[in-house]
Design a protein around this motif. Structure first.
Motif, PDB file in Angstrom:
ATOM      1  N   VAL A  42    -127.204  11.451 -38.026  1.00  0.00           N
ATOM      2  CA  VAL A  42    -127.184  11.527 -36.564  1.00  0.00           C
ATOM      3  C   VAL A  42    -126.482  12.808 -36.112  1.00  0.00           C
ATOM      4  N   ASP A  43    -125.324  13.085 -36.713  1.00  0.00           N
ATOM      5  CA  ASP A  43    -124.587  14.286 -36.332  1.00  0.00           C
ATOM      6  C   ASP A  43    -125.310  15.560 -36.764  1.00  0.00           C
ATOM      7  N   ARG A  44    -126.008  15.493 -37.874  1.00  0.00           N
ATOM      8  CA  ARG A  44    -126.758  16.661 -38.333  1.00  0.00           C
ATOM      9  C   ARG A  44    -127.806  17.066 -37.286  1.00  0.00           C
ATOM     10  N   LYS A  45    -128.473  16.062 -36.712  1.00  0.00           N
ATOM     11  CA  LYS A  45    -129.480  16.339 -35.688  1.00  0.00           C
ATOM     12  C   LYS A  45    -128.850  16.900 -34.416  1.00  0.00           C
ATOM     13  N   ARG A  46    -127.564  16.603 -34.214  1.00  0.00           N
ATOM     14  CA  ARG A  46    -126.847  17.128 -33.045  1.00  0.00           C
ATOM     15  C   ARG A  46    -126.290  18.529 -33.302  1.00  0.00           C
ATOM     16  N   GLY A  47    -126.475  19.029 -34.509  1.00  0.00           N
ATOM     17  CA  GLY A  47    -125.979  20.360 -34.838  1.00  0.00           C
ATOM     18  C   GLY A  47    -124.570  20.389 -35.381  1.00  0.00           C
ATOM     19  N   GLN A 109    -122.222  23.201 -34.128  1.00  0.00           N
ATOM     20  CA  GLN A 109    -122.714  23.568 -32.807  1.00  0.00           C
ATOM     21  C   GLN A 109    -122.152  22.714 -31.671  1.00  0.00           C
ATOM     22  N   ARG A 110    -121.090  21.970 -31.908  1.00  0.00           N
ATOM     23  CA  ARG A 110    -120.558  21.117 -30.834  1.00  0.00           C
ATOM     24  C   ARG A 110    -120.066  21.932 -29.645  1.00  0.00           C
ATOM     25  N   GLY A 111    -119.707  23.169 -29.874  1.00  0.00           N
ATOM     26  CA  GLY A 111    -119.272  24.021 -28.772  1.00  0.00           C
ATOM     27  C   GLY A 111    -120.381  24.309 -27.775  1.00  0.00           C
TER      28      GLY A 111
END
Length: 481
Positions: A42-47, A109-111
């Motif tokens: 899931v987090d991988r898809k969010r970057g 990429q959370r930023g």
């Protein structure tokens, strides 16, 4: 024989080398996989990009233990250890140096995610708070994946516990190895996006504008003195008292491990991406060129995020899929070597076919696309297509150098062109295209572990084996590509 060890902590593997401090010969080399990626699907898809910090540290300790037992190493004195590793990312630790978060690395990429209740991203908010003159002070533009951005993201959401401290994974490795404090050098601190390149220390105004404090950050210390020594309590096979350098950034370490004379050379490093870099004593720069602090003294003018092996891989994927769709070919069969062979059969300049291989955008413009022009019945062949991509990459590198030379004023013909990375070593057509664009063939080192080798040289200066990095540079041995 006196040996210098250098270790490069990467996310997928860690490499350690032993270098003869007199001849520069590589005496031993060990690589260990990290296997520490813990990013959920899931987090991988969010970057997101998260790694088990303990697994990265273990790969480093395993590497040291392994190289210390190599026969060629055991029979000689180890005079010092230099440390480098990935830049930009960060891990949060407690007072006892226990990780409180995963290693959130430079790819995260959370930023770029939007802040709650607003239409602005975390990194855009951070840039606004830093002010319009921040780029000139910091030497670079704050980006997602940088320590400064990730720490801002964590702190704004109350995810930094009391006593928590942010550091680079190499800082944690050295502090754990020496049973000491968290220390980093300017080449690493600069990659965090919150260090003043002129003062070579954290910028108090920038740090404060992001709601952070110095107490959250490691001590910035120049790498010409050891961070500490290996104590009895650490079992890695190294002699007690071995000096360990303050960790340095892997970009600068690769430069050090590739370039014999930093004052008259330009480094072209081609891997998945590519970079062009030159040493400067000054602090002048102009985007897209970044100013990256060099260990001990000076800076690198670095043009990064250039087209590399990934661009050629995009073409390989396209051609392979054509084979699948049109001829039912094996989808898993790689065509890289065939494409390079085809490119070698085409004439230079690909009969007028021109490719701009920025298929995934650029560092300054993520929306930029690639292009193919000069299409004619004669030029539109598979061989010309493959060669045009490689020549487009070479054009990209020469343009990047020209942007740097506009700043330094140096003539290109006065510089030695030094190559690094597998992109040049394993692709003769690309090496030829680069030689044509630069007007000279590149030289490469006799070793391939450039970053670890560069770390070893810094370790030699910190341990007093060399008086300066210029003296250490004599160990870098070249051969014509």
């Amino acid at each position: 024989m006196s040996l210098l060890l250098g270790i490069d902590l990467g996310t997928t593997k860690t490499t350690c080398v032993a270098v003869d401090a007199e001849s520069g010969q590589l005496v031993a080399s060990v690589a260990k996989p990290t296997d520490g990626n813990i990013t959920s699907e899931v987090d991988r898809k969010r970057g997101r990009s998260e790694w088990d910090a303990a697994a990265v540290l273990k790969s480093g300790f395993d590497c040291l233990a392994d190289i210390a037992t190599q026969p060629a190493v055991m029979s000689h004195q180890i005079s010092g250890l230099g440390v480098t590793g990935q830049q930009h990312g960060m891990v949060l630790v407690d007072r006892d140096l226990k990780p409180l978060t995963p290693l959130i690395n430079w790819q995260d990429q959370r930023g770029n995610e939007l802040m709650p209740g607003g239409g602005v991203s975390w990194v855009d908010e951070a840039r606004q708070r830093c002010g319009e003159d921040a780029v000139q002070k910091l030497g670079c533009r704050l980006n997602s994946g940088f320590l400064g951005t990730t720490l801002f993201w964590l702190n704004e959401q109350g995810l930094v516990p009391e006593g928590g401290r942010a550091c680079f994974i190499t800082d944690l490795f050295v502090a754990t190895l020496t049973d000491g404090e968290l220390q980093t050098d300017p080449s690493l601190a600069g990659s965090g996006g919150i260090m003043n390149v002129a003062s070579r220390d954290w910028d108090d105004d920038i740090v404060k504008s992001l709601g952070l404090s110095r107490e959250l950050l490691p001590l910035v210390k120049e790498a010409d003195r050891p961070a500490g020594v290996v104590p009895n309590s650490v079992i890695v096979g190294l002699p007690t008292g071995t000096p360990v350098s303050v960790p340095i950034g892997d970009h600068q370490a690769s430069f050090l491990g590739s370039v014999a004379d930093r004052h008259s050379s330009v480094l072209l490093n081609i891997g998945t991406g590519a970079q062009v870099a030159m040493f400067t004593e000054g602090t002048d720069f102009a985007p897209p060129v970044e100013l990256r602090p060099f260990p001990i003294q000076g800076n690198l003018l670095s043009n990064v995020g250039l087209t590399g092996g990934w661009s050629f891989q995009v073409v390989e994927n396209f051609v392979r899929q054509l084979g699948v769709d049109l001829f039912g070919a094996d989808a898993e069969r790689p065509l890289y070597s065939q494409l390079v062979k085809l490119a070698g059969q085409a004439e230079p300049d690909s009969q007028g076919l021109r490719c701009v291989p920025t298929f995934s955008g650029t560092r300054s413009n993520s929306l930029q696309t690639g292009s193919l022009t000069g299409i004619s019945p004669a030029s539109l062949t598979a061989a010309n297509f493959a060669r045009s991509v490689l020549e487009g990459m070479a054009d990209n590198y020469r343009g990047a150098l020209d942007q740097i030379l506009d700043i330094t004023g140096q003539p290109a013909d006065s510089l030695t062109l030094v190559g690094a990375g597998n992109g040049l070593r394993e692709n003769a057509v690309l090496a030829d295209a680069v030689a044509r664009r630069f007007g000279k063939a590149a030289v490469v080192t006799q070793h391939r572990e450039e970053a670890a080798f560069g770390a070893a040289l810094v370790g030699g200066v910190a341990a007093g084996v060399f008086s300066s990095l210029d003296e250490a540079g004599r160990l870098v041995l070249h051969q014509v590509l």
